[in-house]
Scaffold this motif. Structure first.
Motif, PDB file in Angstrom:
ATOM      1  N   GLU A   1      -6.454  36.198  10.365  1.00  0.00           N
ATOM      2  CA  GLU A   1      -6.687  36.886  11.621  1.00  0.00           C
ATOM      3  C   GLU A   1      -6.496  35.887  12.769  1.00  0.00           C
ATOM      4  O   GLU A   1      -6.798  34.704  12.624  1.00  0.00           O
ATOM      5  CB  GLU A   1      -8.101  37.478  11.658  1.00  0.00           C
ATOM      6  N   ALA A   2      -6.008  36.375  13.896  1.00  0.00           N
ATOM      7  CA  ALA A   2      -5.680  35.501  15.016  1.00  0.00           C
ATOM      8  C   ALA A   2      -6.932  35.068  15.771  1.00  0.00           C
ATOM      9  O   ALA A   2      -7.977  35.731  15.726  1.00  0.00           O
ATOM     10  CB  ALA A   2      -4.721  36.210  15.967  1.00  0.00           C
ATOM     11  N   SER A   3      -6.803  33.945  16.477  1.00  0.00           N
ATOM     12  CA  SER A   3      -7.865  33.458  17.352  1.00  0.00           C
ATOM     13  C   SER A   3      -7.263  33.209  18.735  1.00  0.00           C
ATOM     14  O   SER A   3      -6.042  33.315  18.929  1.00  0.00           O
ATOM     15  CB  SER A   3      -8.461  32.154  16.803  1.00  0.00           C
ATOM     16  N   VAL A   4      -8.099  32.846  19.694  1.00  0.00           N
ATOM     17  CA  VAL A   4      -7.602  32.609  21.056  1.00  0.00           C
ATOM     18  C   VAL A   4      -6.573  31.488  21.098  1.00  0.00           C
ATOM     19  O   VAL A   4      -5.701  31.459  21.973  1.00  0.00           O
ATOM     20  CB  VAL A   4      -8.775  32.288  22.023  1.00  0.00           C
ATOM     21  N   ASP A   5      -6.653  30.551  20.137  1.00  0.00           N
ATOM     22  CA  ASP A   5      -5.690  29.446  20.097  1.00  0.00           C
ATOM     23  C   ASP A   5      -4.277  29.919  19.753  1.00  0.00           C
ATOM     24  O   ASP A   5      -3.312  29.170  19.913  1.00  0.00           O
ATOM     25  CB  ASP A   5      -6.127  28.390  19.073  1.00  0.00           C
ATOM     26  N   ASP A   6      -4.165  31.153  19.232  1.00  0.00           N
ATOM     27  CA  ASP A   6      -2.863  31.676  18.804  1.00  0.00           C
ATOM     28  C   ASP A   6      -2.150  32.476  19.885  1.00  0.00           C
ATOM     29  O   ASP A   6      -1.006  32.903  19.681  1.00  0.00           O
ATOM     30  CB  ASP A   6      -3.039  32.571  17.564  1.00  0.00           C
ATOM     31  N   ILE A   7      -2.786  32.678  21.032  1.00  0.00           N
ATOM     32  CA  ILE A   7      -2.211  33.561  22.050  1.00  0.00           C
ATOM     33  C   ILE A   7      -0.831  33.076  22.492  1.00  0.00           C
ATOM     34  O   ILE A   7       0.126  33.853  22.576  1.00  0.00           O
ATOM     35  CB  ILE A   7      -3.166  33.692  23.259  1.00  0.00           C
TER      36      ILE A   7
ATOM     37  N   GLY B   1       4.950  35.091  12.314  1.00  0.00           N
ATOM     38  CA  GLY B   1       4.845  36.543  12.219  1.00  0.00           C
ATOM     39  C   GLY B   1       3.497  37.008  12.743  1.00  0.00           C
ATOM     40  O   GLY B   1       2.516  36.254  12.737  1.00  0.00           O
ATOM     41  N   CYS B   2       3.459  38.258  13.218  1.00  0.00           N
ATOM     42  CA  CYS B   2       2.193  38.812  13.696  1.00  0.00           C
ATOM     43  C   CYS B   2       2.248  40.331  13.664  1.00  0.00           C
ATOM     44  O   CYS B   2       3.323  40.931  13.562  1.00  0.00           O
ATOM     45  CB  CYS B   2       1.869  38.325  15.111  1.00  0.00           C
ATOM     46  N   ALA B   3       1.089  40.938  13.729  1.00  0.00           N
ATOM     47  CA  ALA B   3       0.957  42.390  13.894  1.00  0.00           C
ATOM     48  C   ALA B   3      -0.461  42.668  14.376  1.00  0.00           C
ATOM     49  O   ALA B   3      -1.387  41.897  14.092  1.00  0.00           O
ATOM     50  CB  ALA B   3       1.230  43.140  12.594  1.00  0.00           C
ATOM     51  N   ALA B   4      -0.627  43.775  15.102  1.00  0.00           N
ATOM     52  CA  ALA B   4      -1.950  44.166  15.598  1.00  0.00           C
ATOM     53  C   ALA B   4      -2.371  45.480  14.957  1.00  0.00           C
ATOM     54  O   ALA B   4      -1.526  46.318  14.619  1.00  0.00           O
ATOM     55  CB  ALA B   4      -1.921  44.305  17.118  1.00  0.00           C
ATOM     56  N   LEU B   5      -3.663  45.640  14.780  1.00  0.00           N
ATOM     57  CA  LEU B   5      -4.224  46.872  14.192  1.00  0.00           C
ATOM     58  C   LEU B   5      -5.203  47.476  15.182  1.00  0.00           C
ATOM     59  O   LEU B   5      -6.217  46.865  15.530  1.00  0.00           O
ATOM     60  CB  LEU B   5      -4.934  46.542  12.872  1.00  0.00           C
TER      61      LEU B   5
ATOM     62  N   LYS C   1       0.741  44.142   4.176  1.00  0.00           N
ATOM     63  CA  LYS C   1      -0.325  44.265   3.168  1.00  0.00           C
ATOM     64  C   LYS C   1      -1.668  43.854   3.742  1.00  0.00           C
ATOM     65  O   LYS C   1      -2.701  44.479   3.466  1.00  0.00           O
ATOM     66  CB  LYS C   1       0.025  43.421   1.937  1.00  0.00           C
ATOM     67  N   ARG C   2      -1.677  42.761   4.538  1.00  0.00           N
ATOM     68  CA  ARG C   2      -2.938  42.326   5.129  1.00  0.00           C
ATOM     69  C   ARG C   2      -3.472  43.389   6.099  1.00  0.00           C
ATOM     70  O   ARG C   2      -4.677  43.661   6.133  1.00  0.00           O
ATOM     71  CB  ARG C   2      -2.744  40.989   5.852  1.00  0.00           C
ATOM     72  N   ILE C   3      -2.591  44.005   6.878  1.00  0.00           N
ATOM     73  CA  ILE C   3      -3.004  45.066   7.803  1.00  0.00           C
ATOM     74  C   ILE C   3      -3.579  46.247   7.017  1.00  0.00           C
ATOM     75  O   ILE C   3      -4.600  46.842   7.402  1.00  0.00           O
ATOM     76  CB  ILE C   3      -1.812  45.512   8.676  1.00  0.00           C
ATOM     77  N   GLU C   4      -2.936  46.599   5.905  1.00  0.00           N
ATOM     78  CA  GLU C   4      -3.444  47.696   5.071  1.00  0.00           C
ATOM     79  C   GLU C   4      -4.844  47.382   4.552  1.00  0.00           C
ATOM     80  O   GLU C   4      -5.731  48.245   4.541  1.00  0.00           O
ATOM     81  CB  GLU C   4      -2.483  47.954   3.901  1.00  0.00           C
ATOM     82  N   HIS C   5      -5.049  46.113   4.121  1.00  0.00           N
ATOM     83  CA  HIS C   5      -6.376  45.716   3.623  1.00  0.00           C
ATOM     84  C   HIS C   5      -7.418  45.807   4.734  1.00  0.00           C
ATOM     85  O   HIS C   5      -8.554  46.259   4.501  1.00  0.00           O
ATOM     86  CB  HIS C   5      -6.331  44.294   3.072  1.00  0.00           C
ATOM     87  N   ARG C   6      -7.050  45.375   5.930  1.00  0.00           N
ATOM     88  CA  ARG C   6      -7.985  45.450   7.053  1.00  0.00           C
ATOM     89  C   ARG C   6      -8.347  46.902   7.347  1.00  0.00           C
ATOM     90  O   ARG C   6      -9.513  47.224   7.610  1.00  0.00           O
ATOM     91  CB  ARG C   6      -7.383  44.795   8.300  1.00  0.00           C
ATOM     92  N   ALA C   7      -7.344  47.786   7.321  1.00  0.00           N
ATOM     93  CA  ALA C   7      -7.597  49.204   7.609  1.00  0.00           C
ATOM     94  C   ALA C   7      -8.491  49.829   6.531  1.00  0.00           C
ATOM     95  O   ALA C   7      -9.411  50.601   6.840  1.00  0.00           O
ATOM     96  CB  ALA C   7      -6.273  49.953   7.715  1.00  0.00           C
ATOM     97  N   LYS C   8      -8.221  49.480   5.265  1.00  0.00           N
ATOM     98  CA  LYS C   8      -9.061  50.003   4.170  1.00  0.00           C
ATOM     99  C   LYS C   8     -10.502  49.557   4.330  1.00  0.00           C
ATOM    100  O   LYS C   8     -11.444  50.326   4.100  1.00  0.00           O
ATOM    101  CB  LYS C   8      -8.516  49.516   2.819  1.00  0.00           C
ATOM    102  N   ALA C   9     -10.672  48.275   4.705  1.00  0.00           N
ATOM    103  CA  ALA C   9     -12.029  47.741   4.867  1.00  0.00           C
ATOM    104  C   ALA C   9     -12.793  48.470   5.975  1.00  0.00           C
ATOM    105  O   ALA C   9     -14.027  48.502   5.970  1.00  0.00           O
ATOM    106  CB  ALA C   9     -11.965  46.242   5.175  1.00  0.00           C
ATOM    107  N   MET C  10     -12.065  49.098   6.901  1.00  0.00           N
ATOM    108  CA  MET C  10     -12.697  49.882   7.975  1.00  0.00           C
ATOM    109  C   MET C  10     -12.982  51.314   7.539  1.00  0.00           C
ATOM    110  O   MET C  10     -13.505  52.115   8.313  1.00  0.00           O
ATOM    111  CB  MET C  10     -11.774  49.915   9.206  1.00  0.00           C
TER     112      MET C  10
ATOM    113  N   TYR D   1      -5.205  41.126  16.054  1.00  0.00           N
ATOM    114  CA  TYR D   1      -3.965  40.578  15.505  1.00  0.00           C
ATOM    115  C   TYR D   1      -4.179  39.837  14.189  1.00  0.00           C
ATOM    116  O   TYR D   1      -5.194  39.175  13.981  1.00  0.00           O
ATOM    117  CB  TYR D   1      -3.308  39.615  16.508  1.00  0.00           C
ATOM    118  N   THR D   2      -3.173  39.973  13.332  1.00  0.00           N
ATOM    119  CA  THR D   2      -3.039  39.150  12.125  1.00  0.00           C
ATOM    120  C   THR D   2      -1.797  38.288  12.324  1.00  0.00           C
ATOM    121  O   THR D   2      -0.775  38.780  12.831  1.00  0.00           O
ATOM    122  CB  THR D   2      -2.855  40.037  10.874  1.00  0.00           C
ATOM    123  N   VAL D   3      -1.884  37.026  11.965  1.00  0.00           N
ATOM    124  CA  VAL D   3      -0.731  36.134  12.122  1.00  0.00           C
ATOM    125  C   VAL D   3      -0.416  35.451  10.797  1.00  0.00           C
ATOM    126  O   VAL D   3      -1.284  35.306   9.928  1.00  0.00           O
ATOM    127  CB  VAL D   3      -0.966  35.057  13.208  1.00  0.00           C
ATOM    128  N   ILE D   4       0.840  35.056  10.653  1.00  0.00           N
ATOM    129  CA  ILE D   4       1.240  34.230   9.527  1.00  0.00           C
ATOM    130  C   ILE D   4       1.741  32.913  10.105  1.00  0.00           C
ATOM    131  O   ILE D   4       2.602  32.882  10.977  1.00  0.00           O
ATOM    132  CB  ILE D   4       2.303  34.923   8.638  1.00  0.00           C
TER     133      ILE D   4
END
Length: 448
Positions: A306-312, A354-358, A389-398, A343-346
């Motif tokens: 998961e992203a942090s402020v240092d990744d902006i 790479g990145c994506a937001a949920l 896959k990480r985004i899917e896991h985050r969504a499932k956990a919610m 955001y999730t980052v790689i």
């Protein structure tokens, strides 16, 4: 002509800048096969090493001398003998090894001393320091074979090596070690380099070798489409190694791979096998994302998190080209700062690729995946699927039941990964109010 050059040079130089920053102050152990020197590659390799050192990298250079020793033996009418992939070092072979090591040390020091104007070495000052940093012990008798003066590493003077590096010098090591009684032993370059890398906890161990890298399915003929694996996780490398016979010669797949695995398990996270035949392979491997050889990595190297402020800053830099060409909807810095927790980052070698937001809509049991982006440098490497896959896991956990995306150009990528197209009216009410009907984005949904 100069304008074209500027347009190619400037973006390229900017693209390597993150690696220059990342590697400054790091320590590399470079193992140079004697075959590279015999092939006339020393001058260019020395120039590349001097350049890498000038960018703040500390270097230990371990040279091999297999063909040079064999040449000395042939001149004396003596046959080179090997067993278990190790030279059997009798008195004549020991003399030949000492002569070859002395000659190579002279050639290497000379290569690093050149500073002619209009050459890559102009203005460089590379101090090369050698020393008795290795304590050795005899191989002894193995399976009935007496290895005589062939040895194994007993101890590495890690403190002495680090002090020499801190002094600003390049450490040069020959594959020799000495017992506490002063007896000389002929060692293998590969074992010396691996032992040194582990002892000083180097950041990289790099083998410049006769082979282009490692192919998982090495039994396929060269004519088939079977490129090398640019990255080999430690678990996959161990599995491959277990399936291979013990190596007898440097071109055997397991020969260098076994040392990369050993170093990786010993705490050296990045272990490379590069072809010396490719000019500039060191620079390409160190300063380009995918490199040109095989890197055996500890799985901790590539961080999916998961992203942090240092990744902006990294996220903005990654998505900006895609916003500019219309692939992504523009997001300003304030919006990303506000939503960075979504955001999730790689991250790879300290650089975000790479990145994506949920964005969840709990009342509709769904969430939007937005700004899925993978750097052009690492596309087709599977990073997009790992983020998905990480985004899917985050969504499932919610406790959500689906995720959806809005896209204008990448619909087929999502369809291939289980998404289905739906009418925009399907969108949750809160998201439907923000839907841009002029953009005509396709809406795709995936159950999770």
């Amino acid at each position: 002509m100069s304008t074209v050059f500027n347009f190619t040079f400037v973006p390229w130089f900017r693209s390597v800048a993150p690696y220059i920053h990342t590697h400054r102050g790091k320590t590399f152990v470079v193992a140079l096969a004697g075959e590279a020197i015999a092939a006339g590659k020393l001058q260019n390799i020395a120039q590349d090493l001097a350049l890498i050192q000038s960018m703040g990298v500390k270097i230990v250079l371990v040279h091999g001398f297999r063909p040079q020793v064999n040449e000395q033996l042939a001149a004396k009418g003596h046959e080179a003998r090997y067993s278990h992939g190790i030279r059997i070092t009798d008195e004549v072979a020991l003399d030949s090894a000492q002569e070859a090591a002395g000659q190579l040390r002279y050639e290497i020091e000379a290569a690093f001393s050149q500073g002619l104007p209009n050459t890559p070495m102009a203005g460089s000052t590379v101090r090369v320091i050698s020393g008795n940093f290795i304590t050795a012990r005899p191989v002894g008798v193995v399976d009935g074979v007496d290895f005589k003066h062939s040895g194994l590493v007993r101890k590495v003077d890690a403190v002495g090596i680090r002090r020499t590096l801190d002094f600003g010098a390049m450490v040069l090591m020959s594959p020799f070690g000495f017992s506490p009684t002063g007896e000389a032993f002929n060692l293998t370059m590969e074992e010396v380099a691996t032992s040194v890398a582990i002892s000083i906890q180097a950041d990289k161990l790099i083998f410049l070798t006769e082979i282009p890298g490692i192919r998982i399915d090495s039994e396929l003929p060269e004519s088939e489409d079977n490129p090398i694996d640019t990255e080999l996780p430690l678990a996959a490398a161990e599995k491959l190694l277990a399936s291979l016979p013990p190596p007898q010669k440097p071109t055997d797949t397991a020969f260098y791979l076994q040392h990369c695995v050993k170093a990786c398990k010993g705490g050296v996270e990045r272990n490379h096998i590069l072809p010396f035949a490719l000019d500039g392979s060191l620079l390409l491997e160190v300063y380009v994302h995918d490199g040109v050889g095989t890197m055996v990595i500890d799985e901790k190297l590539e961080s999916l998190r998961e992203a942090s402020v240092d990744d902006i800053g990294g996220i903005l830099q990654l998505i900006e080209p895609f916003e500019r060409d219309g692939t992504l909807v523009k997001r300003d810095r304030t919006e990303i700062e506000r939503d960075v927790g979504h955001y999730t980052v790689i991250e790879h070698d300290g650089v975000i690729f790479g990145c994506a937001a949920l964005y969840p809509y709990p009342e509709a049991k769904t969430a939007e995946m937005a700004a899925l982006t993978v750097s052009p440098q690492s596309q087709s490497q599977g990073d997009g699927e790992r983020i998905l896959k990480r985004i899917e896991h985050r969504a499932k956990a919610m406790g959500l039941e689906s995720i959806f995306v809005l896209t204008t150009r990448t619909m087929h990528w999502f369809l291939k990964r289980g998404f289905q197209q739906v009418n925009p009216d399907w969108l949750p009410e809160a998201r439907k109010r923000k839907y841009n009907w002029d953009r005509k984005s396709q809406v795709l949904v995936k159950k999770i």
